[in-house]
Each structure stands twice: as structure tokens, then as C-alpha cells.
Motif scaffolding. Structure first.
Motif, PDB file in Angstrom:
ATOM      1  N   ALA A  20       0.853  -1.198   0.000  1.00  0.00           N
ATOM      2  CA  ALA A  20       0.000   0.000   0.000  1.00  0.00           C
ATOM      3  C   ALA A  20       0.881   1.237   0.000  1.00  0.00           C
ATOM      4  CB  ALA A  20      -0.924  -0.022   1.210  1.00  0.00           C
ATOM      5  N   THR A  21       1.440   1.518  -1.138  1.00  0.00           N
ATOM      6  CA  THR A  21       2.416   2.607  -1.235  1.00  0.00           C
ATOM      7  C   THR A  21       1.776   3.979  -1.372  1.00  0.00           C
ATOM      8  OG1 THR A  21       2.528   2.199  -3.613  1.00  0.00           O
ATOM      9  CG2 THR A  21       4.160   1.096  -2.217  1.00  0.00           C
ATOM     10  N   SER A  22       0.522   4.037  -1.774  1.00  0.00           N
ATOM     11  CA  SER A  22      -0.149   5.329  -1.944  1.00  0.00           C
ATOM     12  C   SER A  22      -1.126   5.553  -0.801  1.00  0.00           C
ATOM     13  CB  SER A  22      -0.899   5.367  -3.278  1.00  0.00           C
ATOM     14  OG  SER A  22      -1.975   4.435  -3.264  1.00  0.00           O
ATOM     15  N   PRO A  23      -1.431   6.808  -0.491  1.00  0.00           N
ATOM     16  CA  PRO A  23      -2.404   7.083   0.569  1.00  0.00           C
ATOM     17  C   PRO A  23      -3.764   6.448   0.298  1.00  0.00           C
ATOM     18  CG  PRO A  23      -1.177   9.065   0.062  1.00  0.00           C
ATOM     19  CD  PRO A  23      -0.795   8.045  -0.977  1.00  0.00           C
ATOM     20  N   ARG A  24      -4.196   6.456  -0.968  1.00  0.00           N
ATOM     21  CA  ARG A  24      -5.492   5.876  -1.286  1.00  0.00           C
ATOM     22  C   ARG A  24      -5.504   4.377  -1.006  1.00  0.00           C
ATOM     23  NH1 ARG A  24      -9.220   9.380  -0.657  1.00  0.00           N
ATOM     24  NH2 ARG A  24      -8.554  11.388  -1.525  1.00  0.00           N
ATOM     25  N   ALA A  25      -4.417   3.710  -1.314  1.00  0.00           N
ATOM     26  CA  ALA A  25      -4.336   2.271  -1.049  1.00  0.00           C
ATOM     27  C   ALA A  25      -4.340   2.005   0.457  1.00  0.00           C
ATOM     28  CB  ALA A  25      -3.080   1.695  -1.688  1.00  0.00           C
ATOM     29  N   ALA A  26      -3.654   2.860   1.207  1.00  0.00           N
ATOM     30  CA  ALA A  26      -3.618   2.689   2.662  1.00  0.00           C
ATOM     31  C   ALA A  26      -4.993   2.957   3.272  1.00  0.00           C
ATOM     32  CB  ALA A  26      -2.581   3.625   3.263  1.00  0.00           C
ATOM     33  N   LYS A  63      -5.517  11.634   6.906  1.00  0.00           N
ATOM     34  CA  LYS A  63      -5.448  11.869   8.351  1.00  0.00           C
ATOM     35  C   LYS A  63      -6.701  11.341   9.051  1.00  0.00           C
ATOM     36  CE  LYS A  63      -2.425  15.922   8.393  1.00  0.00           C
ATOM     37  NZ  LYS A  63      -2.296  17.363   8.774  1.00  0.00           N
ATOM     38  N   ALA A  64      -7.852  11.545   8.419  1.00  0.00           N
ATOM     39  CA  ALA A  64      -9.102  11.080   9.019  1.00  0.00           C
ATOM     40  C   ALA A  64      -9.135   9.554   9.090  1.00  0.00           C
ATOM     41  CB  ALA A  64     -10.287  11.602   8.205  1.00  0.00           C
ATOM     42  N   ALA A  65      -8.629   8.894   8.047  1.00  0.00           N
ATOM     43  CA  ALA A  65      -8.601   7.430   8.046  1.00  0.00           C
ATOM     44  C   ALA A  65      -7.677   6.914   9.147  1.00  0.00           C
ATOM     45  CB  ALA A  65      -8.150   6.919   6.682  1.00  0.00           C
ATOM     46  N   HIS A  66      -6.543   7.582   9.327  1.00  0.00           N
ATOM     47  CA  HIS A  66      -5.615   7.178  10.389  1.00  0.00           C
ATOM     48  C   HIS A  66      -6.252   7.385  11.767  1.00  0.00           C
ATOM     49  CE1 HIS A  66      -2.086   7.430  13.068  1.00  0.00           C
ATOM     50  NE2 HIS A  66      -1.561   6.537  12.229  1.00  0.00           N
ATOM     51  N   ALA A  67      -6.952   8.497  11.946  1.00  0.00           N
ATOM     52  CA  ALA A  67      -7.630   8.756  13.219  1.00  0.00           C
ATOM     53  C   ALA A  67      -8.725   7.717  13.473  1.00  0.00           C
ATOM     54  CB  ALA A  67      -8.220  10.161  13.214  1.00  0.00           C
ATOM     55  N   LEU A  68      -9.414   7.321  12.408  1.00  0.00           N
ATOM     56  CA  LEU A  68     -10.452   6.297  12.556  1.00  0.00           C
ATOM     57  C   LEU A  68      -9.853   4.963  12.995  1.00  0.00           C
ATOM     58  CD1 LEU A  68     -13.421   5.454  12.203  1.00  0.00           C
ATOM     59  CD2 LEU A  68     -12.867   4.878   9.815  1.00  0.00           C
ATOM     60  N   LEU A  69      -8.718   4.611  12.417  1.00  0.00           N
ATOM     61  CA  LEU A  69      -8.072   3.346  12.797  1.00  0.00           C
ATOM     62  C   LEU A  69      -7.626   3.390  14.263  1.00  0.00           C
ATOM     63  CD1 LEU A  69      -7.158   0.564  11.912  1.00  0.00           C
ATOM     64  CD2 LEU A  69      -4.989   1.578  11.149  1.00  0.00           C
ATOM     65  N   ARG A  70      -7.173   4.545  14.722  1.00  0.00           N
ATOM     66  CA  ARG A  70      -6.794   4.671  16.135  1.00  0.00           C
ATOM     67  C   ARG A  70      -8.004   4.461  17.047  1.00  0.00           C
ATOM     68  NH1 ARG A  70      -4.041   9.426  14.649  1.00  0.00           N
ATOM     69  NH2 ARG A  70      -5.537  10.642  15.880  1.00  0.00           N
ATOM     70  N   ILE A  71      -9.155   4.959  16.625  1.00  0.00           N
ATOM     71  CA  ILE A  71     -10.366   4.764  17.426  1.00  0.00           C
ATOM     72  C   ILE A  71     -10.732   3.284  17.467  1.00  0.00           C
ATOM     73  CG2 ILE A  71     -12.860   5.187  17.481  1.00  0.00           C
ATOM     74  CD1 ILE A  71     -12.295   8.028  16.522  1.00  0.00           C
ATOM     75  N   PHE A  72     -10.610   2.601  16.335  1.00  0.00           N
ATOM     76  CA  PHE A  72     -10.871   1.160  16.328  1.00  0.00           C
ATOM     77  C   PHE A  72      -9.860   0.420  17.207  1.00  0.00           C
ATOM     78  CE2 PHE A  72     -13.774   1.794  12.835  1.00  0.00           C
ATOM     79  CZ  PHE A  72     -14.611   0.689  12.871  1.00  0.00           C
ATOM     80  N   SER A  73      -8.669   0.945  17.302  1.00  0.00           N
ATOM     81  CA  SER A  73      -7.631   0.286  18.089  1.00  0.00           C
ATOM     82  C   SER A  73      -7.872   0.433  19.588  1.00  0.00           C
ATOM     83  CB  SER A  73      -6.258   0.857  17.723  1.00  0.00           C
ATOM     84  OG  SER A  73      -5.248   0.280  18.524  1.00  0.00           O
ATOM     85  N   SER A  82     -17.861  12.001  18.763  1.00  0.00           N
ATOM     86  CA  SER A  82     -17.454  13.321  19.265  1.00  0.00           C
ATOM     87  C   SER A  82     -16.266  13.902  18.505  1.00  0.00           C
ATOM     88  CB  SER A  82     -17.108  13.221  20.755  1.00  0.00           C
ATOM     89  OG  SER A  82     -16.009  12.346  20.956  1.00  0.00           O
ATOM     90  N   THR A  83     -15.730  13.165  17.542  1.00  0.00           N
ATOM     91  CA  THR A  83     -14.585  13.647  16.757  1.00  0.00           C
ATOM     92  C   THR A  83     -15.067  14.064  15.371  1.00  0.00           C
ATOM     93  OG1 THR A  83     -13.123  12.116  17.928  1.00  0.00           O
ATOM     94  CG2 THR A  83     -12.295  13.076  15.876  1.00  0.00           C
ATOM     95  N   PRO A  84     -14.946  15.318  15.030  1.00  0.00           N
ATOM     96  CA  PRO A  84     -15.430  15.770  13.709  1.00  0.00           C
ATOM     97  C   PRO A  84     -14.470  15.377  12.589  1.00  0.00           C
ATOM     98  CG  PRO A  84     -14.455  17.606  14.902  1.00  0.00           C
ATOM     99  CD  PRO A  84     -14.433  16.436  15.848  1.00  0.00           C
ATOM    100  N   GLY A  85     -15.011  15.294  11.386  1.00  0.00           N
ATOM    101  CA  GLY A  85     -14.189  15.072  10.201  1.00  0.00           C
ATOM    102  C   GLY A  85     -13.841  13.627   9.926  1.00  0.00           C
ATOM    103  N   LEU A  86     -14.372  12.690  10.670  1.00  0.00           N
ATOM    104  CA  LEU A  86     -14.055  11.283  10.431  1.00  0.00           C
ATOM    105  C   LEU A  86     -14.957  10.726   9.330  1.00  0.00           C
ATOM    106  CD1 LEU A  86     -13.661   9.953  14.093  1.00  0.00           C
ATOM    107  CD2 LEU A  86     -11.860  10.592  12.480  1.00  0.00           C
TER     108      LEU A  86
END
Length: 277
Positions: A20-26, A63-73, A82-86
Motif C-alpha cells: 500500500a504505497t499510496s495514501p489511497r491504497a492505505a 489523516k481522518a482514516a488514520h484517526a479512525l483506525l486509532r479509534i478502532f484500536s 465526538s470527533t469531527p471530520g471522520l
């Protein structure tokens, strides 16, 4: 067992992260991992280079996708709302995040009332709460039962399927230290009680031995006194009986009167000698 199953379920996505070398793939990989069944641990995926780089990406979606994964973690459904932009969640992601949130909430019994769970998990009815709990039980996330009469969930065990949040280790260490100190204090108190009980038992044993020795001594003294009295009575009665028998024999002209006690050898010889006279 559940933890091994969850780690095995994450393995394919860890392998895919290398390509997953591109942000879209990640971003797409995050969506797949959080939607797949049996994936409940995401710390390793967060640490892979393609996923970790999303946090510093200029792309807001990354950034939003990374924040979402942290919430799942290590987050909860409440922190998601309560977190906007996800990004929005699919049905599978919504169910999974609510299940993971239930794992975190189940550590505190105060959170297991139907009303509390309904609020924190964003559910509309108590029936939806019960359905979510049932799915979590079948997924092996928790063990417990529903208590509709009391409107609460009785949880007996929780699967270790939540990642530690950043900075949680010092807090966990402090909690364990407090627990260890309590255990040490409790053990010290138990040892003191055991020592006291042993001392009391030894004291009682010594007192019992002392009382027994005193009783044995008293019994021995009584026996000796009885023996001395019996000997004195024998010594007093024997001469008197002999003199009485002799007087009776003389008064009867040598005839022996009946007496209470049988004649001994000396009495028989005396009678023979009297008759010879």
C-alpha cells in the motif's frame, strides 16, 4: 484463544500493507481491515510504515482514516461521534466499533445498565442493546448474560482484544503497583493473624498440659491418702478382732463363736490348741 484468532485475522492486512504505497491504497486497506470479521486488534497495522505515514499526510482524508483506525484500536463509539471530520462507517464497521466499545465499557459495572449502554453506544432501544450484547457474546468478546428484569448486563469475563492507548502503560503500571501494595498489605495482615492464632494455640496447649498435670497430681494425692487410710484401718481393726475372738472363745468354754470375718491360719491353730487343753 480469541487473541490468537484476532491476530491471525489481521495477518493478511499486514501483508497487504507492504504494497500500500499510496495514501489511497492505505485508506482502502484501513476500511477493509476494520470491516473484516474477527479483526479486533489493530496496533500492529498502525505501526506499519504506509499506515503510520497517513498521520502526517497533507491529505485530510488520509489523516481522518488514520484517526479512525486509532479509534478502532483503543477508542470507543462515543469518541468516534465526538470527533469531527471522520469518515462515515459502514454497517459492519458500526457493529464492530460498538462491540469494541462494549469491551471497554464492560470493565466498569456502572456502564452495564441498559440505559448507559444505549447512550454510549448510540443505540435507539433496549432491544438493540440486547442484540449487540448477544453478537459480542457469540463473537467471543465477552461472557455474560442479559438481565432484562434489572435492565442490566451481567458480564463474567472479557476477552483481551483491545489495544493499549498511547500513554496507558504508565497508568497501568501505577494501577498494578497499587494493586501489588494492597496484596502485600493483605498478606502481611494474614501472616500476622496466622502468627497470633499459632501463639494462642500454643498458649492453650500449655495451659491444657498444666491443668492436666495438676489434675493428675491431685488424683495421685487422693489415691495415696486413700491407701494410707485403708492401711490405718486395717492396722486398727486387726488387733481388736483378735482380742474379741479370744474373749468369745474363753466365755464359751473354748467354743468358737461365729464372727463376720473368716478365720485365718493363726486363728485355726489357736482353736486346735484350745481343744487340746
Amino acid at each position: 484463544m480469541e487473541q490468537t484468532k484476532a491476530l491471525n485475522a489481521l495477518e493478511p492486512f499486514l501483508a497487504l500493507s507492504k504494497s500500500a504505497t499510496s495514501p489511497r491504497a492505505a485508506i482502502d486497506l484501513i476500511r477493509q481491515a476494520t470491516s473484516a470479521p474477527n479483526t479486533f486488534l489493530f496496533a500492529e497495522l498502525l505501526q506499519t510504515q504506509p499506515i503510520a505515514s497517513l498521520a502526517s499526510s497533507p491529505d485530510a482524508d488520509a489523516k481522518a482514516a488514520h484517526a479512525l483506525l486509532r479509534i478502532f484500536s483503543h477508542g470507543t463509539y462515543e469518541s468516534y461521534t465526538s470527533t469531527p471530520g471522520l469518515p462515515s462507517l459502514s454497517d459492519a464497521q458500526t457493529v464492530k466499533l460498538r462491540q469494541l466499545s462494549l469491551l471497554s465499557l464492560a470493565r466498569d459495572r456502572d456502564n452495564l445498565a441498559y440505559g448507559v449502554l444505549q447512550q454510549k453506544l448510540g443505540l435507539d432501544t433496549h432491544r438493540e442493546v440486547e442484540e449487540l450484547v448477544i453478537t459480542a457474546i457469540y463473537a467471543g468478546l465477552i461472557n455474560g448474560t442479559l438481565d432484562p428484569a434489572r435492565q442490566t448486563v451481567q458480564v463474567t469475563s472479557i476477552a483481551p482484544l483491545r489495544d493499549l492507548a498511547p500513554g496507558a502503560v504508565p497508568q497501568l503500571a501505577a494501577t498494578l503497583k497499587v494493586w501489588s501494595e494492597r496484596c502485600t498489605t493483605t498478606l502481611g495482615g494474614l501472616e500476622a493473624q496466622i502468627t497470633q492464632i499459632r501463639q494462642q494455640a500454643a498458649t492453650r496447649h500449655a495451659e491444657e498440659n498444666k491443668a492436666k498435670a495438676k489434675l493428675d497430681k491431685a488424683i495421685s494425692e487422693v489415691d495415696e491418702k486413700d491407701l494410707a487410710i485403708n492401711r490405718a484401718q486395717d492396722a486398727f481393726l486387726r488387733p481388736k478382732n483378735w482380742q474379741q475372738r479370744a474373749q468369745n472363745m474363753e466365755s464359751q468354754g473354748g467354743e468358737l463363736m461365729e464372727v463376720d470375718e473368716p478365720l485365718g491360719m493363726d486363728d485355726q491353730q489357736m482353736r486346735r490348741s484350745k481343744r487340746k487343753w
